[in-house]
Write a protein that holds these residues in place. Structure first.
Motif, PDB file in Angstrom:
ATOM      1  N   PRO A   1      44.290  42.761   9.289  1.00 39.24           N
ATOM      2  CA  PRO A   1      44.802  42.613  10.661  1.00 39.24           C
ATOM      3  C   PRO A   1      45.823  41.488  10.825  1.00 39.24           C
ATOM      4  O   PRO A   1      46.651  41.525  11.740  1.00 39.24           O
ATOM      5  CB  PRO A   1      43.528  42.326  11.468  1.00 39.24           C
ATOM      6  CG  PRO A   1      42.431  42.971  10.674  1.00 39.24           C
ATOM      7  CD  PRO A   1      42.818  42.767   9.243  1.00 39.24           C
ATOM      8  N   SER A   2      45.782  40.484   9.937  1.00 41.92           N
ATOM      9  CA  SER A   2      46.754  39.395  10.047  1.00 41.92           C
ATOM     10  C   SER A   2      48.185  39.877   9.771  1.00 41.92           C
ATOM     11  O   SER A   2      49.147  39.167  10.065  1.00 41.92           O
ATOM     12  CB  SER A   2      46.412  38.270   9.066  1.00 41.92           C
ATOM     13  OG  SER A   2      46.510  38.711   7.723  1.00 41.92           O
ATOM     14  N   LEU A   3      48.310  41.087   9.220  1.00 44.46           N
ATOM     15  CA  LEU A   3      49.633  41.646   8.945  1.00 44.46           C
ATOM     16  C   LEU A   3      50.144  42.525  10.098  1.00 44.46           C
ATOM     17  O   LEU A   3      51.182  43.187   9.942  1.00 44.46           O
ATOM     18  CB  LEU A   3      49.610  42.467   7.646  1.00 44.46           C
ATOM     19  CG  LEU A   3      49.249  41.691   6.375  1.00 44.46           C
ATOM     20  CD1 LEU A   3      49.296  42.610   5.158  1.00 44.46           C
ATOM     21  CD2 LEU A   3      50.185  40.511   6.175  1.00 44.46           C
ATOM     22  N   LYS A   4      49.440  42.518  11.212  1.00 52.44           N
ATOM     23  CA  LYS A   4      49.897  43.291  12.363  1.00 52.44           C
ATOM     24  C   LYS A   4      51.311  42.872  12.746  1.00 52.44           C
ATOM     25  O   LYS A   4      51.615  41.682  12.853  1.00 52.44           O
ATOM     26  CB  LYS A   4      48.947  43.081  13.543  1.00 52.44           C
ATOM     27  CG  LYS A   4      49.297  43.941  14.754  1.00 52.44           C
ATOM     28  CD  LYS A   4      48.288  43.735  15.885  1.00 52.44           C
ATOM     29  CE  LYS A   4      48.650  44.612  17.086  1.00 52.44           C
ATOM     30  NZ  LYS A   4      47.689  44.435  18.203  1.00 52.44           N
ATOM     31  N   GLY A   5      52.160  43.848  12.928  1.00 50.24           N
ATOM     32  CA  GLY A   5      53.551  43.583  13.248  1.00 50.24           C
ATOM     33  C   GLY A   5      54.476  43.675  12.060  1.00 50.24           C
ATOM     34  O   GLY A   5      55.707  43.697  12.215  1.00 50.24           O
ATOM     35  N   VAL A   6      53.900  43.725  10.847  1.00 56.34           N
ATOM     36  CA  VAL A   6      54.744  43.879   9.656  1.00 56.34           C
ATOM     37  C   VAL A   6      55.429  45.240   9.714  1.00 56.34           C
ATOM     38  O   VAL A   6      54.873  46.226  10.209  1.00 56.34           O
ATOM     39  CB  VAL A   6      53.906  43.722   8.357  1.00 56.34           C
ATOM     40  CG1 VAL A   6      52.961  44.906   8.164  1.00 56.34           C
ATOM     41  CG2 VAL A   6      54.805  43.580   7.147  1.00 56.34           C
ATOM     42  N   ALA A   7      56.640  45.298   9.210  1.00 55.71           N
ATOM     43  CA  ALA A   7      57.413  46.545   9.244  1.00 55.71           C
ATOM     44  C   ALA A   7      57.938  46.879   7.853  1.00 55.71           C
ATOM     45  O   ALA A   7      57.903  46.055   6.937  1.00 55.71           O
ATOM     46  CB  ALA A   7      58.574  46.403  10.230  1.00 55.71           C
TER      47      ALA A   7
END
Length: 442
Positions: A354-360
């Motif tokens: 979840p800490s990678l939320k926003g990764v694209a």
């Protein structure tokens, strides 16, 4: 191209004659050329496109011994040693770091298999650490109820964009000729053995040719009546935008593989998933791939019929040294990635961490992986055509074991003592009447 690789400058002179010609500028070809040049052998490497333009610049960047087929393990062990040495020898950063590789599983069967493999691998000289459920949980760091895992701290990673180009430049410093956008069209044969190669720039005399053409090797060899069983599998991967660190090295989970990159992003893929395009070559060798097709590996492949049937590395047709070859028609294989896999992988990545939320997705690519029926490479001289060696069919493992394979090729060609038995890599294992091993480890 959908990838970016470091540029290599061509040699200022074009050779008339050399001791050895290497066909293909991937990790196998560049490593072979480097090891030969290091021994003082006159060598020329010809690449139809650009160095590392195909699979050697498109792979995941894993450099591992863990979970290798036991026949491949000696190559992997020696390769890790060469990876350690090459950067300093050449004087350039290949992106290699011994940052460890971690596997996690939800399957008791995986743990049983890894434990049995570990006992055998230890006898060959490699040791890894089987993890309990609690240990796997602590290392992976998410909320999944893992059954366990395996950790290999001496394994590592390297940067595909830097590695083969850096090794090619190192070979060039030692006297090797490097020429890109210069395809080898055909072999020159005299008195039943190799006497040269016909490139698109003319004839180069030589006594030895090493074909490291990856996805193109089988079609090249067919011109000379050599049956190299190969099926090209399309893999998909992508680079993320910069993201928080959830793993320092490489991590393999049931539906996700990631590698931390030097720039703070990740290379991401879905393991074992790919696409097989029906074409004359893979249809021709279908019976030899039966053990693989009946395994769980094949269940993860999409089977398609498209333009590859008529044009590409597995198509039919012949050519001469005077006409345009298939290698000039397609300078660089640059297939589109599988969009479905991209969506699946990015979704799984964020769900796991979840800490990678926003990764694209920064950019994505596809790559053709030349695959043998038992997933073990062919490294062998052709009895039917003395002077021709094949180093191909690395089945997606070539990047990690490339330096060791290049060293073995150089030893075979020069008649030097071999650091390992080359018998498991002989092409004859696929001859009619021989039982083909079902693929062991990925």
């Amino acid at each position: 191209m959908r990838i970016k690789v470091n540029a290599v400058t061509d040699s200022p002179e074009f050779p008339v004659a050399v001791d050895v010609v290497v066909i293909g500028g991937g990790i196998i070809g560049t490593s072979t050329a480097y090891e030969l040049a290091k021994q003082g052998v006159s060598v020329a490497l010809f690449e139809k496109g650009v160095i590392a333009g195909e699979q050697s610049g498109r792979n995941w960047g894993w450099v591992r011994q863990q979970n290798r087929d036991l026949y491949e393990l000696p190559l992997a062990i020696r390769s890790l040693q060469r990876w350690d040495e090459l950067g300093e020898e050449i004087g350039t950063d290949l992106g290699f770091r011994r940052s460890g590789i971690l596997y996690g599983t939800l399957s008791e069967a995986d743990l049983t298999r890894w434990e049995a493999w570990g006992r055998q691998a230890k006898q060959i000289g490699f040791a890894s650490h089987l993890l309990s459920a609690r240990e796997a949980q602590a290392r992976i760091g998410d909320d999944t109820a893992w059954k366990g895992g395996v950790w290999s701290p001496t394994d590592g990673r390297a940067e595909p964009s830097q590695a083969a180009p850096g090794i090619a430049a190192g070979a060039q410093k030692l006297g090797a000729f490097i020429h890109q956008r210069c395809a080898v069209r055909t072999l020159d044969i005299s008195a039943g053995r190799v006497s040269g190669v016909w490139t698109e720039r003319g004839l180069v005399k030589t006594s030895w040719v090493i074909c490291c053409g990856g996805a193109w090797s089988s079609r090249f060899c067919k011109q000379y009546g050599i049956a190299l069983p190969s099926a090209n599998i399309l893999g998909t991967a992508f680079k993320t935008t910069a993201a928080p660190e959830v793993v320092k090295g490489c991590l393999s989970l049931p539906n996700l593989c990631i590698r931390r990159r030097q720039d703070g992003s990740y290379t991401v893929a879905v393991p074992g998933r790919g696409q097989l395009d029906l074409a004359p070559q893979n249809i021709r060798y279908a019976t030899k791939f039966y053990p693989m097709y009946r395994s769980k590996i094949a269940k993860k492949l999409k089977i398609r019929l498209n333009g590859s049937f008529f044009n590409g590395p597995e198509a039919a047709g012949s050519w001469t040294n005077q006409g345009l070859s298939p290698f000039e028609k397609i300078r660089v294989l640059d297939p589109k990635p599988d969009v479905e896999l991209l969506h699946e992988a990015i979704k799984t990545l964020v769900e796991r961490f979840p800490s990678l939320k926003g990764v694209a997705i920064d950019h994505a690519w596809g790559g053709w992986i030349d695959t043998t029926p038992d997933l073990v490479p062919v490294i062998d001289e052709m009895e039917s055509l003395p002077g021709l060696f094949i180093a191909s069919g690395f089945s997606g493992h070539g990047f990690g074991i490339g330096p060791g394979a290049g060293l073995l090729c150089a030893q075979l060609v020069t008649g030097s003592p071999l650091y390992t038995d080359a018998a498991p890599y002989r092409l004859a294992r696929f001859d009619k009447g021989n039982a083909i091993r079902e693929p062991q480890m990925m």
